[in-house]
Write a protein that holds these residues in place. Structure first.
Motif, PDB file in Angstrom:
ATOM      1  N   UNK A 168       0.810  -1.206   0.000  1.00 45.05           N
ATOM      2  CA  UNK A 168       0.000   0.000   0.000  1.00 45.05           C
ATOM      3  C   UNK A 168       0.851   1.268   0.000  1.00 45.05           C
ATOM      4  N   UNK A 169       2.062   1.171  -0.561  1.00 49.18           N
ATOM      5  CA  UNK A 169       2.857   2.380  -0.725  1.00 49.18           C
ATOM      6  C   UNK A 169       2.111   3.403  -1.559  1.00 49.18           C
ATOM      7  N   UNK A 170       2.390   4.680  -1.321  1.00 47.22           N
ATOM      8  CA  UNK A 170       1.638   5.767  -1.951  1.00 47.22           C
ATOM      9  C   UNK A 170       2.526   6.520  -2.938  1.00 47.22           C
ATOM     10  N   UNK A 171       2.140   6.512  -4.214  1.00 47.88           N
ATOM     11  CA  UNK A 171       2.766   7.377  -5.200  1.00 47.88           C
ATOM     12  C   UNK A 171       2.009   8.703  -5.187  1.00 47.88           C
ATOM     13  N   UNK A 172       2.678   9.769  -4.825  1.00 44.73           N
ATOM     14  CA  UNK A 172       2.037  11.082  -4.720  1.00 44.73           C
ATOM     15  C   UNK A 172       2.145  11.813  -6.051  1.00 44.73           C
ATOM     16  N   UNK A 173       1.075  12.496  -6.423  1.00 47.78           N
ATOM     17  CA  UNK A 173       1.028  13.248  -7.682  1.00 47.78           C
ATOM     18  C   UNK A 173       0.614  14.681  -7.397  1.00 47.78           C
ATOM     19  N   UNK A 174       1.470  15.611  -7.767  1.00 44.74           N
ATOM     20  CA  UNK A 174       1.115  17.019  -7.695  1.00 44.74           C
ATOM     21  C   UNK A 174       0.537  17.452  -9.037  1.00 44.74           C
ATOM     22  N   UNK A 175      -0.655  18.017  -9.012  1.00 50.40           N
ATOM     23  CA  UNK A 175      -1.304  18.436 -10.253  1.00 50.40           C
ATOM     24  C   UNK A 175      -0.813  19.789 -10.754  1.00 50.40           C
ATOM     25  N   UNK A 176      -0.086  20.510  -9.927  1.00 55.66           N
ATOM     26  CA  UNK A 176       0.340  21.861 -10.306  1.00 55.66           C
ATOM     27  C   UNK A 176       1.834  22.068 -10.092  1.00 55.66           C
ATOM     28  N   UNK A 177       2.219  22.149  -8.821  1.00 52.28           N
ATOM     29  CA  UNK A 177       3.535  22.644  -8.435  1.00 52.28           C
ATOM     30  C   UNK A 177       4.540  21.509  -8.221  1.00 52.28           C
ATOM     31  N   UNK A 178       5.823  21.758  -8.530  1.00 48.62           N
ATOM     32  CA  UNK A 178       6.851  20.758  -8.237  1.00 48.62           C
ATOM     33  C   UNK A 178       7.352  20.797  -6.801  1.00 48.62           C
ATOM     34  N   UNK A 179       6.758  21.636  -5.952  1.00 49.21           N
ATOM     35  CA  UNK A 179       7.304  21.834  -4.612  1.00 49.21           C
ATOM     36  C   UNK A 179       7.407  20.531  -3.823  1.00 49.21           C
ATOM     37  N   UNK A 180       6.333  19.737  -3.786  1.00 49.15           N
ATOM     38  CA  UNK A 180       6.369  18.494  -3.006  1.00 49.15           C
ATOM     39  C   UNK A 180       7.432  17.549  -3.542  1.00 49.15           C
ATOM     40  N   UNK A 181       7.557  17.440  -4.861  1.00 48.81           N
ATOM     41  CA  UNK A 181       8.587  16.583  -5.449  1.00 48.81           C
ATOM     42  C   UNK A 181       9.971  17.067  -5.056  1.00 48.81           C
ATOM     43  N   UNK A 182      10.191  18.380  -5.151  1.00 45.63           N
ATOM     44  CA  UNK A 182      11.498  18.934  -4.829  1.00 45.63           C
ATOM     45  C   UNK A 182      11.849  18.733  -3.359  1.00 45.63           C
ATOM     46  N   UNK A 183      10.839  18.767  -2.495  1.00 46.70           N
ATOM     47  CA  UNK A 183      11.082  18.552  -1.076  1.00 46.70           C
ATOM     48  C   UNK A 183      11.316  17.086  -0.746  1.00 46.70           C
ATOM     49  N   UNK A 184      10.574  16.193  -1.378  1.00 45.91           N
ATOM     50  CA  UNK A 184      10.548  14.793  -0.960  1.00 45.91           C
ATOM     51  C   UNK A 184      11.507  13.887  -1.728  1.00 45.91           C
ATOM     52  N   UNK A 185      11.809  14.207  -2.978  1.00 45.13           N
ATOM     53  CA  UNK A 185      12.536  13.269  -3.827  1.00 45.13           C
ATOM     54  C   UNK A 185      13.899  12.902  -3.247  1.00 45.13           C
ATOM     55  N   UNK A 186      14.666  13.913  -2.815  1.00 48.28           N
ATOM     56  CA  UNK A 186      16.000  13.625  -2.295  1.00 48.28           C
ATOM     57  C   UNK A 186      15.954  12.915  -0.948  1.00 48.28           C
ATOM     58  N   UNK A 187      14.766  12.872  -0.328  1.00 47.92           N
ATOM     59  CA  UNK A 187      14.592  12.203   0.957  1.00 47.92           C
ATOM     60  C   UNK A 187      13.977  10.813   0.795  1.00 47.92           C
TER      61      UNK A 187
END
Length: 478
Positions: free
Chosen positions: A44-63
């Protein structure tokens, strides 16, 4: 500078795609899911999708998708690392990757926390807004969608074509009958694209309703710095939340679900009574405090209810205007629920800004306040306190505070609302102009003389006496 937070465990296989990986999702569903997998396992891992901004990806990807959830209790803070997110996609960068991920047979749930405006609907009617720019685009370009309805229907179309079972669509936004609303919006979109596809969705895809509740103030740079000092690592994706949480879910899933109940979720046959309780008791007073508190000069909800007049405002609204319209959910004590709400509002650890809650009011007002107003009027009662809340919203979207300073109004209809307010000079004229905004006020309510008179009188008092004095006068009269 401390090192960034890094993931400590291998990610689970993805079973959920979530649209809208903002602070609320991370402080709520991501935690429930992490706890469910820790207790009973599952892919049940969660793939998160931002519909607009890259902010969440930029914050989470390196972590590696890991982030810190910080509980803000009355006695202090506690932090823990959550690792239920498997990755983050930014939809505008690669729409096809998002559709492919949602069409993967291993994905069994697509969930949403996209706020009211993300549904591209008319709040007054609950129907899909086919004139919305993203909806127009998606109907012309079904393989390159921009909206949540466009992505969900595109992925379901692909699963149908591939002979793959559908996923469950699980909305976790504060909307009345949110499952039924989401279903209607998706079917409206699908019918505009392909009637056979719409029939398949109607027959095969569950849209369980939910009620979600956890106060999640916006994370500030000071919060990130404090976490780095206390924990020894940098985490720009950290989220703040209150201790309380409640998740009520209709148990209707196409292909399984996580064991969220082991983390405290409540599974019920019908969630509507819980929804009404939360939307009207919590969200209704939250919005009331946001507009009238902001106009009174208060920055946070805790500061607002520290004023005895505003605490009395909540108590009178609950007792006289809100609770008479709310059916009692199974297992709930409504007066006790409201008393607990006031304690939550008073939590000094939660700096939930009135300005933050005031955002997108045109999308929130119909669900949080106007439905209660309609029910009260139908029962022969004029809810003068909620009419005062509506007048407070009207003053707020006018764009100037009581000192004549500009208000940064964040709302998809901000320009239209400001123009309506500016089109008249008198309280009665401004109220009439704003009641004419059909995206917010249905004509029957806007044309009710009792409602129009009460809102006009409240607006007149706010303009003449100011918000704080008007609230004090209203509560002392009760």
């Amino acid at each position: 500078m401390p090192d960034r937070l890094t993931r400590r465990t291998a990610p689970a296989r993805t079973g959920i795609v979530h649209l809208g990986p903002g602070a609320f999702f991370r402080a709520f569903q991501a935690i429930y899911t992490a706890e469910a997998m820790a207790a009973q396992g599952g892919d049940w891992g969660i793939l998160a999708v931002s519909l607009k901004s890259p902010t969440a990806r930029d914050q989470l990807e390196s972590q590696g998708g890991a982030f810190t959830a910080v509980e803000l209790g009355p006695e202090g803070k506690s932090a823990r690392v959550i690792e239920s997110i498997t990755g983050v996609l930014v939809a505008p960068e690669n729409p096809e990757a998002v559709i492919a991920a949602m069409a993967d047979p291993g994905v069994r749930i697509v969930s949403l926390t996209i706020t009211e405006k993300g549904y591209c609907h008319e709040p007054a009617t609950g129907r899909l807004n086919r004139d919305h720019p993203e909806i127009r685009h998606d109907l012309k370009n079904p393989d390159r969608p921009q909206s949540a309805p466009g992505f969900i229907v595109a992925a379901l179309a692909r699963r149908r074509a591939d002979g793959v079972k559908p996923f469950t669509v699980l909305t976790c936004d504060n909307l009345p009958s949110n499952g039924r609303l989401a279903r209607g919006i998706m079917l409206d979109f699908a019918r505009a694209r392909d009637h056979d596809l719409a029939d398949w969705i109607a027959a095969e895809v569950p849209f369980p309703a939910t009620m979600v509740d956890r106060i999640t103030p916006a994370t500030t740079p000071a919060d990130i710095e404090a976490l780095a000092a206390s924990e020894g690592y940098l985490d720009p994706a950290c989220v703040m939340h209150e201790p309380f949480r409640q998740w009520v879910i209709e148990d209707d899933f196409a292909d399984g679900r996580p064991a969220w109940e082991v983390a405290g979720a409540q599974f019920v046959r019908n969630v509507e009574a819980h929804e009404a309780m939360k939307l009207r008791c919590l969200n209704g007073t939250h919005s009331t405090l946001a507009y009238l508190g902001y106009l009174s000069g208060y920055e946070t909800i805790a500061e607002t209810v520290a004023d005895p007049a505003f605490a009395a405002l909540c108590n009178r609204l609950w007792r006289e205007e809100i609770l008479p319209t709310v059916p009692r959910p199974e297992g709930e004590d409504l007066p006790a629920y409201c008393a607990a709400l006031l304690d939550r509002y008073r939590n000094p650890g939660i700096r939930h800004r009135t300005w933050q809650i005031a955002m997108d009011g045109s999308q929130k007002l119909p669900q949080r306040i106007l439905g209660t107003v309609r029910d009260a009027l139908a029962a022969g009662r004029v809810p003068s306190g909620l009419c005062l809340a509506v007048a407070g919203w009207m003053r707020y979207v006018g764009g100037l505070d009581e000192a004549g300073q500009a208000i940064d109004v964040r709302d998809p209809l901000a320009a239209q609302l400001r123009a309506a307010s500016d089109s008249a000079q008198t309280p009665a004229g401004k109220v009439a102009a704003l009641l004419g905004v059909a995206q917010v006020f249905d004509p029957a309510l806007a044309g009710d003389a009792r409602f129009r008179t009460a809102v006009t009188e409240a607006y007149d008092a706010l303009a003449g006496q100011g918000a704080r004095a008007t609230v004090a006068a209203w509560t002392s009269a009760g």
